[in-house]
Design a protein around this motif. Structure first.
Motif, short mmCIF file in Angstrom:
data_model
loop_
_atom_site.label_atom_id
_atom_site.label_comp_id
_atom_site.label_asym_id
_atom_site.label_seq_id
_atom_site.Cartn_x
_atom_site.Cartn_y
_atom_site.Cartn_z
N GLN A 389 -67.17 -8.77 -4.62
CA GLN A 389 -67.53 -10.17 -4.79
C GLN A 389 -66.47 -10.92 -5.59
O GLN A 389 -65.66 -10.31 -6.31
CB GLN A 389 -68.88 -10.31 -5.52
N ARG A 399 -70.39 -13.79 -5.51
CA ARG A 399 -70.61 -14.03 -4.08
C ARG A 399 -69.66 -13.13 -3.28
O ARG A 399 -68.52 -12.91 -3.69
CB ARG A 399 -70.37 -15.50 -3.72
N ASP A 403 -67.78 -14.02 2.33
CA ASP A 403 -68.42 -15.32 2.56
C ASP A 403 -67.49 -16.48 2.25
O ASP A 403 -67.94 -17.57 1.86
CB ASP A 403 -69.70 -15.44 1.73
N GLY A 412 -73.77 -21.44 1.22
CA GLY A 412 -73.71 -19.99 1.08
C GLY A 412 -72.32 -19.43 1.08
O GLY A 412 -72.14 -18.21 1.14
N TRP A 414 -68.01 -19.60 -0.40
CA TRP A 414 -67.14 -19.98 -1.52
C TRP A 414 -65.84 -20.51 -0.97
O TRP A 414 -65.45 -20.22 0.16
CB TRP A 414 -66.90 -18.81 -2.46
N ASP A 464 -68.51 -22.19 -5.51
CA ASP A 464 -69.55 -22.38 -4.52
C ASP A 464 -69.24 -23.62 -3.69
O ASP A 464 -68.86 -24.67 -4.24
CB ASP A 464 -70.89 -22.55 -5.23
#
Length: 659
Positions: A389, A399, A403, A412, A414, A464
């Protein structure tokens, strides 16, 4: 003369209504999920005869906007492709069902007024920005989504009508209909419900659709799951289906199970059970992709390329903490010996210039691409609690590295956050920024290379997606982070922004919220954030990682007191590098905050320290034993003091200011 003209006219009409390939259907603006993302765009071609080779044809998309100048923005070479038993060839997003013969990215086809055209030729004939032309033109469709007619584009392509698909976010497509009479009125276009991979008039062979289903979105190593194949109609003979799961690093060593299945005659479904191998290697989270291979001519794949996440349970936990639960003194600076020697004994502008000479030294310091920043952040902002992550600034959470945002949908995901926003600084990307070409490919850079601030790892953080949009280009102080967060990012972003003023000519940090290009605020807020959130092990680690890429460091992480000598309460005073004895350099002692009001925290990697506080005259005013990550209560008058910290016969001395 009139006779020759008539013959040419008839020949033109004959050619105009007997094209071997035409644009049969276009869906430029379809959204089913309500997120304004066109995941279901497609263009459908129709050949005069079934199973027709498209060798020698090219499909070109033209931008009719003012900035597009009626020129090409995307080109697809059709060599090697063939239409199906109904003469259809579908080009579209992976979410289109049935699955297109050729997959293109989501949000690629512009909404209008624009055009799509088929030519005889090659993709190299239409580099980006090529003006629309009738040379070698086979068929063209000019369209819009309730926009004004682009008369110039129509003239360039030799068409007289621009067709409206409908207003924005519509669920229609533009479909071609031919009454077969072969006259000027035979061809009409209608905006109606999409019919991909089916003839618009409902004729032709009805294909039996094959649907793939995998129930869950995430799996852990060691899990088993089913891949189910279902046909719309029972099969009239055994249907053998081959599929693969390979995707980048995920391959046949990562699973067991059959990748060939057979739907028996008279049935319509079959399942294969796949078991994920639980190994002991930290490969990082991966995604497998279910790809159904070629199906018989009387079948069609309703979906394909089904991606699912495999969560690696062998992730690494670092020895140091997250910014939310910080540790100090575990990660040592990797600065070379003497890295900051040249700033010793300097003050004011001379101190700033000497710092810039270090961190912007031409021929030493490197600039990477904006795409390289993704790789840099995956390493520099790695979550100490899970190596698979990244740690997100502002929202203070981990995260999955997988992703990273790749479409306009940022939920959802980054992405890359500029602590000193682009619009305030005046830098932006260029075409070469699109390449992730690695650590050893770089640009030469200087203090005047402001554009390189766009991809300076010291000034970018993993963030995010939605929160990055919320921050936008606000100054700090206007933006203070999400509510109900601990603010563990505040010192980090303060030191990041202050670094930018020293690194690049043309940038400065000011009080208030300036609207002058190159200026950012609020200085008072950033100084407060810096003082109350000192550099921790997470920040020192990212400083070390970025140094490996850029061969420069953020001096305010290595020497946080420098901030006071340039912007704070020591401004104008002479800087001297902190004192320490050689055998004590292996341990980095953090003394914070500085300046301090009452509680002075001591953090390192020993259990306990003997702390002595001396006045400016050298008189001992306080001695006390302090446990690691604990604090010393100060009830002393304002002023400059020296603090000596001892353990196991070793010592280090630091300056503090009591307010």
């Amino acid at each position: 003369m009139k006779k020759i003209t008539l013959i040419l006219f008839l020949l033109f009409v004959s050619l105009g209504f007997s094209q071997t390939v035409v644009i049969n259907e276009l869906d430029s603006d379809t959204t089913f999920e309500g997120n304004n993302i066109d995941n279901h765009e497609f263009v459908e071609l129709l050949s005069e005869t079934p199973n027709f080779s498209l060798d020698g044809y090219v499909l070109v998309f033209f931008n009719g906007s003012n900035s597009g100048n009626d020129s090409s923005y995307y080109t697809i070479d059709l060599d090697g492709y063939t239409t199906d038993v109904n003469g259809l060839f579908l080009i579209g997003n992976n979410s289109v069902s049935p699955i297109p013969n050729l997959i293109i990215p989501s949000n690629l086809i512009q909404n209008g007024a624009d055009a799509v055209a088929i030519y005889l030729g090659d993709d190299t004939d239409f580099p980006e920005g090529t003006m629309a032309t009738q040379t070698n033109l086979v068929d063209a469709l000019v369209y819009d989504t309730s926009d004004a007619d682009d008369v110039a584009l129509m003239a360039l392509l030799g068409v007289s009508t621009q067709y409206n698909e409908g207003s924005g976010n519509n669920t229609n497509s533009i479909q071609r209909f031919d009454d077969g009479l072969g006259n000027a009125n035979s061809i009409t276009y209608t905006s109606t419900t999409p019919t991909p991979r089916a003839l618009n008039d409902g004729s032709g062979m009805v294909l039996n659709g094959v649907l793939i289903s995998v129930v869950d979105a995430y799996f852990n190593e060691g899990d088993s799951f089913d891949v189910t194949f279902t046909t719309e109609q029972a099969v009239d003979s055994d249907l053998i289906l081959d599929f693969t799961l390979n995707n980048e690093g995920f391959n046949t060593s990562d699973f067991t199970g059959n990748t060939q299945v057979t739907i028996p005659t008279g049935q319509n479904t079959i399942t294969s059970t796949i078991t994920l191998v639980d190994d002991t290697m930290d490969e990082g989270d991966e995604e497998f992709k279910v790809v159904l291979q070629t199906v018989p001519n009387n079948y069609v794949r309703l979906n394909n390329n089904i991606e699912r996440r495999v969560v690696d349970n062998d992730f690494v936990v670092a020895a140091y903490g997250t910014p939310l639960n910080p540790t100090f003194g575990i990660v040592s600076s990797t600065q070379p010996d003497g890295y900051y020697n040249s700033i010793d004994g300097l003050s004011g502008a001379a101190l700033e210039q000497a710092l810039q000479d270090i961190i912007a030294e031409e021929g030493v310091v490197r600039a990477q691409t904006y795409s390289d920043i993704i790789d840099i952040l995956e390493e520099a902002d790695q979550n100490p609690e899970n190596s698979n992550q990244v740690w997100l600034v502002y929202t203070e959470q981990g995260r999955a590295k997988l992703d990273y945002q790749t479409t306009s949908n940022n939920v959802g995901t980054w992405n890359r956050e500029h602590t000193f926003p682009r619009s305030l600084a005046g830098y932006n990307s260029i075409d070469l920024d699109d390449f992730r070409d690695g650590k050893n490919t770089f640009w030469n850079t200087t203090a005047d290379s402001l554009r390189h601030g766009n991809s300076d790892g010291h000034a970018l953080r993993a963030a995010d997606g939605p929160e990055n949009s919320t921050r936008n280009n606000q100054h700090y102080g206007q933006y203070n982070g999400p509510t109900a967060t601990a603010g563990s990012f505040k010192g980090d972003v303060a030191r990041s922004v202050l670094y930018m003023q020293i690194r690049y000519n043309g940038l400065s940090v000011e009080n208030g919220f300036p609207d002058v290009s190159g200026q950012m605020g609020d200085l008072a807020t950033l100084l407060d954030w810096h003082r109350n959130d000192p550099p921790d092990d997470f920040e020192m680690n990212r400083n070390n990682v970025i140094y490996e890429w850029q061969i420069n460091r953020n001096p305010f992480i290595d020497n946080p007191d420098l901030v006071e000598y340039i912007w704070g309460n020591q401004m104008g005073n002479v800087w001297n590098n902190p004192l320490s004895v050689d055998q004590f350099t292996a341990e980095t002692i953090k003394v914070y905050p500085n300046p301090v009001k009452d509680k002075l925290y001591i953090s390192g990697n020993k259990q306990q320290y003997n702390v002595s506080v001396f006045s400016a005259e050298g008189r001992v005013v306080l001695t006390q034993k302090v446990d690691n990550n604990s604090y010393l209560d100060l009830e002393l008058a304002s002023g400059l003091y020296m603090v000596t910290i001892e353990t196991n016969g070793e010592s280090i001395t630091k300056k503090i200011v009591i307010e």
